[in-house]
Design a protein around this motif. Structure first.
Motif, short mmCIF file in Angstrom:
data_model
loop_
_atom_site.label_atom_id
_atom_site.label_comp_id
_atom_site.label_asym_id
_atom_site.label_seq_id
_atom_site.Cartn_x
_atom_site.Cartn_y
_atom_site.Cartn_z
N VAL A 268 0.84 -1.20 0.00
CA VAL A 268 0.00 0.00 0.00
C VAL A 268 0.87 1.25 0.00
O VAL A 268 0.63 2.19 -0.76
CB VAL A 268 -0.95 0.00 1.23
N LYS A 269 1.89 1.25 0.84
CA LYS A 269 2.79 2.39 0.91
C LYS A 269 3.51 2.60 -0.41
O LYS A 269 3.64 3.74 -0.90
CB LYS A 269 3.83 2.16 2.04
N ALA A 303 -8.84 3.31 6.54
CA ALA A 303 -9.89 2.56 5.84
C ALA A 303 -11.12 3.40 5.49
O ALA A 303 -11.58 3.37 4.34
CB ALA A 303 -10.27 1.33 6.64
N PRO A 304 -11.73 4.13 6.45
CA PRO A 304 -12.93 4.91 6.09
C PRO A 304 -12.69 5.90 4.96
O PRO A 304 -13.51 6.02 4.03
CB PRO A 304 -13.28 5.63 7.40
N ALA A 305 -11.55 6.61 5.00
CA ALA A 305 -11.24 7.58 3.96
C ALA A 305 -10.99 6.89 2.62
O ALA A 305 -11.41 7.37 1.56
CB ALA A 305 -10.02 8.42 4.35
N ALA A 306 -10.32 5.73 2.65
CA ALA A 306 -10.00 5.00 1.42
C ALA A 306 -11.26 4.43 0.78
O ALA A 306 -11.46 4.54 -0.44
CB ALA A 306 -9.01 3.88 1.73
N ILE A 307 -12.13 3.83 1.59
CA ILE A 307 -13.37 3.26 1.07
C ILE A 307 -14.28 4.37 0.54
O ILE A 307 -14.91 4.24 -0.50
CB ILE A 307 -14.08 2.44 2.17
N GLY A 308 -14.33 5.47 1.29
CA GLY A 308 -15.13 6.61 0.84
C GLY A 308 -14.63 7.18 -0.47
O GLY A 308 -15.42 7.57 -1.34
N ALA A 309 -13.31 7.21 -0.66
CA ALA A 309 -12.75 7.71 -1.91
C ALA A 309 -13.13 6.81 -3.09
O ALA A 309 -13.45 7.29 -4.17
CB ALA A 309 -11.22 7.79 -1.80
N GLY A 371 -12.63 -2.04 -2.32
CA GLY A 371 -12.61 -0.58 -2.28
C GLY A 371 -11.54 -0.04 -1.36
O GLY A 371 -10.95 1.02 -1.62
N LEU A 372 -11.27 -0.77 -0.26
CA LEU A 372 -10.22 -0.34 0.68
C LEU A 372 -8.86 -0.33 -0.01
O LEU A 372 -8.12 0.66 0.08
CB LEU A 372 -10.18 -1.28 1.88
N ARG A 386 -11.30 4.07 -13.16
CA ARG A 386 -11.20 2.81 -13.90
C ARG A 386 -11.03 1.63 -12.95
O ARG A 386 -11.66 0.59 -13.11
CB ARG A 386 -10.01 2.84 -14.86
N TYR A 387 -10.15 1.80 -11.97
CA TYR A 387 -9.78 0.69 -11.10
C TYR A 387 -10.94 0.20 -10.23
O TYR A 387 -10.97 -0.95 -9.81
CB TYR A 387 -8.61 1.09 -10.21
N LYS A 388 -11.89 1.09 -9.93
CA LYS A 388 -12.94 0.72 -8.99
C LYS A 388 -14.11 -0.02 -9.62
O LYS A 388 -15.00 -0.50 -8.90
CB LYS A 388 -13.45 1.95 -8.25
#
Length: 422
Positions: A268-269, A303-309, A371-372, A386-388
């Motif tokens: 991830v990093k 996680a919340p910010a990543a899923i929300g994005a 999504g995460l 595209r990725y989502k």
């Protein structure tokens, strides 16, 4: 097809994909450029020309591995290194193969890719339709009419192949374990689709198969009548499944590479850093506004910010390109739908329905897990849209199913109240 509903939606979906492939072609030829027009298509056509020029000595190039591909054969030296990723070479190889039958025309090859995606999307629609035929319109909205999903699976891209294979794999596994039909044929289909996904985007399989396996188990547990036994077995199976997945992932950690459990946070990093460094423009980049230090605890906080994005961004005011405008409108609609379903069901019913319904459990946990990872690693709107797409139909269908259960429960209560009044 004898079912008039399926006939109608199949025809709609087919023509939508035809016109979306034309729109995709216009977009990448006249509006913007990307891997579709700078890597996959030109190198694929060049590979075909090499084979036609010397079939005896060059035919093997179509079947060789990307890691052993001689880069002296590249059309553009700037593409050096891209074929070291087998996923890139697989797409290029498919372009080369299709170019023999399409006169090497970009539009026609896009149409072929679009149909590969549609073949899988149609099987995904059939999978849900055979479970919930009365929700055919809502299922069509989530799979056949969803703008971002349709557009980004209509041309020469990895995402197009992935959507097709995800649909084929889902329906094949469903036929094997639920319908008990054509075991040999469907096991071959499932293995081929999974193998292609493994090469192109392995993280789709990592986030998808565990929850689909749990869905298959839970759907059979519903046949049990004793609630205590059912709950006990469900918990046991869940723990065994998690343990098994962890052990399997550890066993194949060399093959999984960055996606192995002991490297996932580092991955991830790394992905975050890569997207910052190779951004296709500052205006397309964004931040989660959450500091990530590479630890698992930090990943959970993010996680919340990543899923929300993944599901709700780019916001309308963040969309500064044509390529993200469509997605921003769709993301806003998805956010409103999520809020509507959440308040319509209420917090308790919303959460309880997730765990009481195997299909909702599968759809929501797969889409959120996927999504995460996408939201945490893809800090560029142009790429994020595209990725989502592999998780969007599942998330939307989960919301529709929760809404359906809530409506049914209210209908039952209303019917009982009316009967008591008489």
């Amino acid at each position: 097809m004898s079912d008039p509903v399926l006939k109608k939606y199949h025809k709609h979906g087919f023509w939508i994909k035809v016109f979306s492939s034309i729109a995709f072609t216009i977009f990448f030829v006249y509006v913007t450029h990307g891997d579709s027009t700078s890597l996959y298509f030109p190198e694929g056509i060049h590979l075909k020309e090499l084979i036609l020029k010397d079939p005896v000595n060059n035919a093997h190039l179509l079947f060789t591995s990307g890691t052993t591909y001689d880069e002296d054969f590249l059309k553009d030296p700037a593409n050096s290194g891209y074929f070291k990723m087998e996923s890139n070479f697989m797409v290029t190889r498919l372009v080369a193969f299709l170019s023999f039958f399409t006169f090497g025309r970009y539009l026609l090859i896009n149409l072929c890719f679009s149909m590969i995606a549609y073949s899988g999307l149609w099987r995904l629609y059939k999978f849900f339709y055979e479970h919930y035929p009365y929700l055919n319109k809502k299922l069509a909205i989530a799979i056949i009419y969803l703008p971002t999903l349709i557009f980004w699976s209509s041309g020469i891209l990895k995402d197009t192949i992935c959507m097709g294979m995800l649909g084929w794999m889902t329906y094949a596994l469903y036929c094997i374990f639920q319908k008990k039909q054509s075991f040999l044929k469907n096991i071959i289909i499932a293995l081929v689709a999974a193998s292609i996904l493994y090469v192109i985007k392995i993280y789709i399989i990592i986030s998808y198969l565990p929850f689909f396996a749990l869905y298959l188990i839970l759907i059979n547990l519903k046949l049990l009548k004793n609630k205590i036994v059912k709950i006990s077995i469900s918990i046991t199976i869940f723990l065994l499944t998690v343990t098994g997945i962890y052990a399997l992932a550890d066993r194949f950690k060399e093959e999984l590479g960055f996606f192995s459990i002991d490297k996932i946070t580092a991955s991830v990093k790394t992905q975050q850093t890569n997207f910052i460094n190779i951004s296709d423009g500052a205006e397309s980049s964004f931040s989660l506004d959450v500091e990530y230090d590479g630890s698992f605890t930090s990943l959970l906080k993010m996680a919340p910010a990543a899923i929300g994005a993944t599901f709700f961004r780019p916001y309308l005011w963040e969309s500064k390109k044509i390529s993200t405008l469509l997605s921003s409108v769709e993301s806003m609609a998805l956010m409103l739908l999520t809020l509507y379903v959440f308040f319509k069901a209420g917090p308790v019913k919303f959460i309880s329905n997730i765990f009481l319904n195997p299909m909702i459990f599968f759809c929501l946990f797969y889409s959120v897990t996927f999504g995460l990872f996408i939201g945490a690693t893809t800090l560029n709107f142009g790429t994020l849209v595209r990725y989502k797409i592999p998780c969007l139909p599942f998330y939307i269908i989960a919301l529709f199913l929760i809404l359906d259960i809530v409506a049914k429960n209210k209908s039952v209560v209303k019917t009982k109240a009316q009967s008591l009044s008489f």
